[in-house]
Every structure is written in structure tokens, then in C-alpha cells.
Design a protein around this motif. Structure first.
Motif, PDB file in Angstrom:
ATOM      1  N   LYS A 152      25.479  48.351  53.086  1.00 41.57           N
ATOM      2  CA  LYS A 152      25.955  46.960  53.386  1.00 41.57           C
ATOM      3  C   LYS A 152      24.336  46.819  53.805  1.00 41.57           C
ATOM      4  N   GLU A 153      23.844  47.567  54.959  1.00 46.95           N
ATOM      5  CA  GLU A 153      22.837  47.750  55.691  1.00 46.95           C
ATOM      6  C   GLU A 153      21.369  47.498  54.801  1.00 46.95           C
ATOM      7  N   ASN A 154      21.804  48.271  52.975  1.00 49.82           N
ATOM      8  CA  ASN A 154      20.759  48.698  52.720  1.00 49.82           C
ATOM      9  C   ASN A 154      20.647  47.361  51.283  1.00 49.82           C
ATOM     10  N   GLY A 155      21.844  46.698  51.614  1.00 56.74           N
ATOM     11  CA  GLY A 155      21.665  45.464  50.622  1.00 56.74           C
ATOM     12  C   GLY A 155      22.382  45.464  49.319  1.00 56.74           C
ATOM     13  N   PHE A 156      23.507  46.310  49.220  1.00 61.62           N
ATOM     14  CA  PHE A 156      24.027  46.472  48.316  1.00 61.62           C
ATOM     15  C   PHE A 156      25.535  45.467  48.678  1.00 61.62           C
ATOM     16  N   LYS A 157      27.141  45.155  47.830  1.00 59.27           N
ATOM     17  CA  LYS A 157      27.958  44.616  48.018  1.00 59.27           C
ATOM     18  C   LYS A 157      28.861  45.219  47.970  1.00 59.27           C
ATOM     19  N   VAL A 158      29.632  45.368  49.020  1.00 55.99           N
ATOM     20  CA  VAL A 158      29.971  46.808  49.786  1.00 55.99           C
ATOM     21  C   VAL A 158      31.928  45.839  49.138  1.00 55.99           C
ATOM     22  N   TYR A 159      32.834  47.403  47.800  1.00 58.35           N
ATOM     23  CA  TYR A 159      34.194  46.266  48.050  1.00 58.35           C
ATOM     24  C   TYR A 159      35.244  46.228  48.900  1.00 58.35           C
ATOM     25  N   SER A 160      36.103  45.982  48.953  1.00 56.73           N
ATOM     26  CA  SER A 160      36.918  46.623  49.916  1.00 56.73           C
ATOM     27  C   SER A 160      38.404  47.447  50.058  1.00 56.73           C
ATOM     28  N   SER A 161      38.550  47.730  48.422  1.00 57.53           N
ATOM     29  CA  SER A 161      39.332  49.150  48.006  1.00 57.53           C
ATOM     30  C   SER A 161      39.192  49.644  47.185  1.00 57.53           C
ATOM     31  N   LEU A 162      39.228  50.501  46.459  1.00 54.08           N
ATOM     32  CA  LEU A 162      38.975  50.755  45.219  1.00 54.08           C
ATOM     33  C   LEU A 162      38.978  49.904  44.024  1.00 54.08           C
ATOM     34  N   ASP A 163      40.799  49.868  44.136  1.00 58.02           N
ATOM     35  CA  ASP A 163      40.881  48.660  43.935  1.00 58.02           C
ATOM     36  C   ASP A 163      40.262  47.267  43.149  1.00 58.02           C
ATOM     37  N   GLU A 164      39.568  47.207  44.201  1.00 59.28           N
ATOM     38  CA  GLU A 164      39.108  45.934  44.324  1.00 59.28           C
ATOM     39  C   GLU A 164      37.866  46.494  42.801  1.00 59.28           C
ATOM     40  N   LEU A 165      37.022  47.077  43.608  1.00 62.16           N
ATOM     41  CA  LEU A 165      36.087  47.570  42.230  1.00 62.16           C
ATOM     42  C   LEU A 165      36.397  47.638  41.042  1.00 62.16           C
ATOM     43  N   LEU A 166      37.047  48.171  40.547  1.00 60.82           N
ATOM     44  CA  LEU A 166      37.967  48.643  39.404  1.00 60.82           C
ATOM     45  C   LEU A 166      38.421  47.514  38.470  1.00 60.82           C
ATOM     46  N   GLY A 167      39.317  46.433  39.531  1.00 59.16           N
ATOM     47  CA  GLY A 167      39.266  44.878  38.998  1.00 59.16           C
ATOM     48  C   GLY A 167      38.013  43.982  38.719  1.00 59.16           C
ATOM     49  N   ASP A 168      36.985  44.526  38.954  1.00 57.97           N
ATOM     50  CA  ASP A 168      35.755  43.790  39.175  1.00 57.97           C
ATOM     51  C   ASP A 168      35.543  43.573  37.338  1.00 57.97           C
ATOM     52  N   LYS A 169      35.324  42.062  37.177  1.00 62.24           N
ATOM     53  CA  LYS A 169      35.056  42.059  35.322  1.00 62.24           C
ATOM     54  C   LYS A 169      34.199  42.418  35.241  1.00 62.24           C
ATOM     55  N   ASN A 170      32.612  42.382  36.327  1.00 61.53           N
ATOM     56  CA  ASN A 170      31.631  42.442  36.075  1.00 61.53           C
ATOM     57  C   ASN A 170      30.894  44.074  35.824  1.00 61.53           C
ATOM     58  N   VAL A 171      31.532  44.768  36.236  1.00 62.11           N
ATOM     59  CA  VAL A 171      31.760  46.249  36.507  1.00 62.11           C
ATOM     60  C   VAL A 171      32.597  46.998  34.574  1.00 62.11           C
ATOM     61  N   GLN A 172      31.431  47.145  33.799  1.00 62.28           N
ATOM     62  CA  GLN A 172      31.279  47.723  32.793  1.00 62.28           C
ATOM     63  C   GLN A 172      31.552  49.283  32.940  1.00 62.28           C
ATOM     64  N   LEU A 173      30.628  49.455  34.754  1.00 61.24           N
ATOM     65  CA  LEU A 173      30.544  51.103  34.081  1.00 61.24           C
ATOM     66  C   LEU A 173      30.167  51.399  35.550  1.00 61.24           C
ATOM     67  N   VAL A 174      31.474  52.726  35.863  1.00 58.53           N
ATOM     68  CA  VAL A 174      31.463  53.470  37.109  1.00 58.53           C
ATOM     69  C   VAL A 174      30.589  55.036  37.543  1.00 58.53           C
ATOM     70  N   THR A 175      30.288  54.582  38.627  1.00 56.31           N
ATOM     71  CA  THR A 175      29.369  55.951  38.756  1.00 56.31           C
ATOM     72  C   THR A 175      29.660  56.410  39.876  1.00 56.31           C
ATOM     73  N   ILE A 176      30.716  57.955  39.932  1.00 66.03           N
ATOM     74  CA  ILE A 176      30.985  58.376  40.329  1.00 66.03           C
ATOM     75  C   ILE A 176      30.540  59.744  40.768  1.00 66.03           C
ATOM     76  N   ALA A 177      29.828  59.727  42.905  1.00 65.88           N
ATOM     77  CA  ALA A 177      29.268  60.562  43.281  1.00 65.88           C
ATOM     78  C   ALA A 177      30.351  60.617  44.519  1.00 65.88           C
ATOM     79  N   THR A 178      31.451  61.730  44.589  1.00 68.17           N
ATOM     80  CA  THR A 178      31.964  61.744  46.005  1.00 68.17           C
ATOM     81  C   THR A 178      32.036  63.263  46.047  1.00 68.17           C
ATOM     82  N   PRO A 179      32.991  64.121  47.065  1.00 64.78           N
ATOM     83  CA  PRO A 179      32.953  65.619  46.273  1.00 64.78           C
ATOM     84  C   PRO A 179      33.619  65.496  45.375  1.00 64.78           C
ATOM     85  N   ASN A 180      33.721  67.288  45.091  1.00 66.53           N
ATOM     86  CA  ASN A 180      34.293  67.253  42.906  1.00 66.53           C
ATOM     87  C   ASN A 180      35.554  67.009  43.095  1.00 66.53           C
ATOM     88  N   ASP A 181      36.459  67.478  43.602  1.00 67.24           N
ATOM     89  CA  ASP A 181      37.682  67.090  43.430  1.00 67.24           C
ATOM     90  C   ASP A 181      38.389  66.051  43.559  1.00 67.24           C
TER      91      ASP A 181
END
Ligand SMILES: NC(=O)c1ccc[n+]([C@@H]2O[C@H](COP(=O)([O-])OP(=O)(O)OC[C@H]3O[C@@H](n4cnc5c(N)ncnc54)[C@H](O)[C@@H]3O)[C@@H](O)[C@H]2O)c1
Length: 224
Positions: free
Chosen positions: A45-74
Motif C-alpha cells: 500500500k505504501e508503495n502505491g499498489f492496490k491491496v486486495y482483502s483476500s485471495l478470492d477478491e483478487l481472483l474475482g477481479d474481472k480486470n485481472v487476466q494474468l496472475v503472478t505467483i511469488a510465494t514460498p514454493n509449496d
């Protein structure tokens, strides 16, 4: 037309992705970020990005066509599958999965969803690697019979989840996949045999000393 991107995981690599995308790729828009840690969400947020309140909210966003995953490997497999089920294309950080069977599941999910699936194997564009590759291609050092490719860390290289086996820790999955990927990219031959030795020297449970040998069809050997 700009592509809308949702980023999952805003740690070291996720924040790098977000910054690089914002600075350098004008045809991709970072729509927003989801991270399970409050501290990471706050930083985004401090770096100027919108933050979703949950994973479902991100996945439900119609403006998102592409998801990048940068979490721990499991987390790569469950998150990629969830993204495909939500009808998104996926770019996943390396190592794409913890084993071949998991990768097959992820690939099947992308095919079923009819969505694109790619892995961030960025070290195919490293300057040192590209120099070696072009030397080999030019023939100035002749035909190699043995290649050694190595990364040396110091002290305890495996910190946090990188030292935990079930989270996909260990040097083979961290740096090993980059060096093996470079060899597979550079040598246009099938691998006919593989050997590996994984040791824990300083780490408690994940390999912090890893050696892999690959033998190619022509007899060329490589040590990672
Ligand atoms: N391609 C490269 O050169 C490169 C370099 C570094 C890391 N990586 C890869 O990037 C990934 C992340 O590594 P890192 O160094 O950024 O780790 P990190 O620990 O710095 O960051 C991971 C982030 O993911 C968040 N997270 C954990 N589980 C989550 C979940 N279920 N949902 C949402 N967020 C979650 C954590 O809170 C953390 O902020 C790893 O797969 C790693 O292998 C790739």
C-alpha cells in the motif's frame, strides 16, 4: 490494450516483480496485490499498489487476466490451480513445483481452463550465461565434453522458509533449478542419466550442499 495483472506474494521477489512491471512494462498494469502477511500488504500500500482483502477478491477481479505467483514454493501448486479455476493465465515463480507429478496437475489445470501457464526462469537472460552460450554456439572453444556450473553461498544461505523442506526449501529447488534450466536451454540434446547428492551442512533439514550430474546423449557431462 493493457493486460491486468494480480500479484500473489509481496516479499522479496513479489515486490521486485511489482516494481519492474510498473517501471518497465507499460502494456501490463498491476491491478493489485494479495499477501497473507499484514506487514507485506501494508508495504505494498505504501508503495502505491492496490491491496486486495483476500485471495478470492483478487481472483474475482474481472480486470485481472494474468496472475503472478511469488510465494514460498509449496504454495505454487494450490495457488496456480485456484487461478486457473478462476479463469486466469498464470506466470509462476521458479521452482514451478516441488515434483513432476505436481507440475502435471498444474499443467492439466491450465489445459482444462484453456489458459496460459508459464514459469519465471529469468536466468536464461543472465549476461554471464548468455556469454557462455554464445561462445559454445560460435564454436571458438570447440565441442565441450564436461561443463561445470556452480553457485557458492556463504554462511547460512538458507534462511526462513528456504530452510524448511515441506515449504520447498533447499538449494536444489532454489538455485539448482536455475542452473539446470540454463543447461537444458543451452544443450540441444536429451539427458540420458541423472545423479544427485544432497547434503545438509549448516541447514537443519534442507539441502544446502547439492550436486547434480547430467549426462547427455553425446556423452557430454555436466556438473551443477
Ligand atoms: N526468479 C528468481 O530469480 C527468484 C529470486 C528469488 C525468489 N524467487 C522465487 O520467488 C518466490 C518467493 O520468494 P521470495 O524470496 O520473494 O520469498 P519471501 O519470503 O521474501 O516472500 C514470500 C511472500 O509470500 C507471502 N506468502 C506466503 N504464503 C502465501 C500465500 N499462501 N498467499 C499469499 N502470500 C503468501 C509471504 O507473506 C511473503 O511476503 C519463491 O518461489 C522463490 O523461489 C525467484
Amino acid at each position: 490494450m493493457s493486460i491486468g495483472l494480480g500479484l500473489i506474494g509481496y516479499g522479496g521477489m513479489g515486490s521486485w516483480h511489482a516494481e519492474m512491471l510498473r517501471e518497465k512494462l507499460k502494456d501490463i498494469t498491476v491491478e493489485g496485490i494479495w499477501d497473507i502477511r499484514e506487514e507485506a500488504r501494508q508495504k505494498a500500500k505504501e508503495n502505491g499498489f492496490k491491496v486486495y482483502s483476500s485471495l478470492d477478491e483478487l481472483l474475482g477481479d474481472k480486470n485481472v487476466q494474468l496472475v503472478t505467483i511469488a510465494t514460498p514454493n509449496d504454495w505454487h501448486k494450490p495457488l496456480a490451480k485456484a487461478a486457473f479455476e478462476a479463469g486466469k493465465n498464470v506466470v509462476c515463480e521458479k521452482p514451478v513445483s516441488l515434483c513432476a507429478a505436481d507440475l502435471q496437475e498444474m499443467t492439466d489445470a491450465s489445459v482444462k481452463a484453456g489458459k496460459l501457464f508459464s514459469v519465471h526462469q529469468n536466468r536464461r537472460w543472465d549476461r554471464d550465461y548468455k556469454m557462455v552460450r554464445s561462445m559454445l554456439e560460435s564454436g571458438i572453444i570447440g565441442k565441450p565434453y564436461f561443463i561445470e556450473s556452480r553457485v557458492l553461498g556463504s554462511r547460512r544461505v538458507l534462511f526462513g522458509w528456504r530452510g524448511v523442506k515441506k515449504e520447498g526449501g533447499g538449494m536444489l529447488l532454489d538455485w539448482g533449478v536455475h542452473l539446470i534450466d540454463q543447461l537444458m536451454d543451452m544443450i540441444d540434446e536429451k539427458v540420458v542419466s541423472v545423479g544427485a547428492s544432497l547434503q545438509e551442512v549448516y541447514a537443519d533439514e534442507a539441502d544446502d550442499n547439492c550436486k547434480v550430474t547430467l549426462t547427455f546423449e553425446s556423452g557430454l557431462q555436466a556438473l551443477v
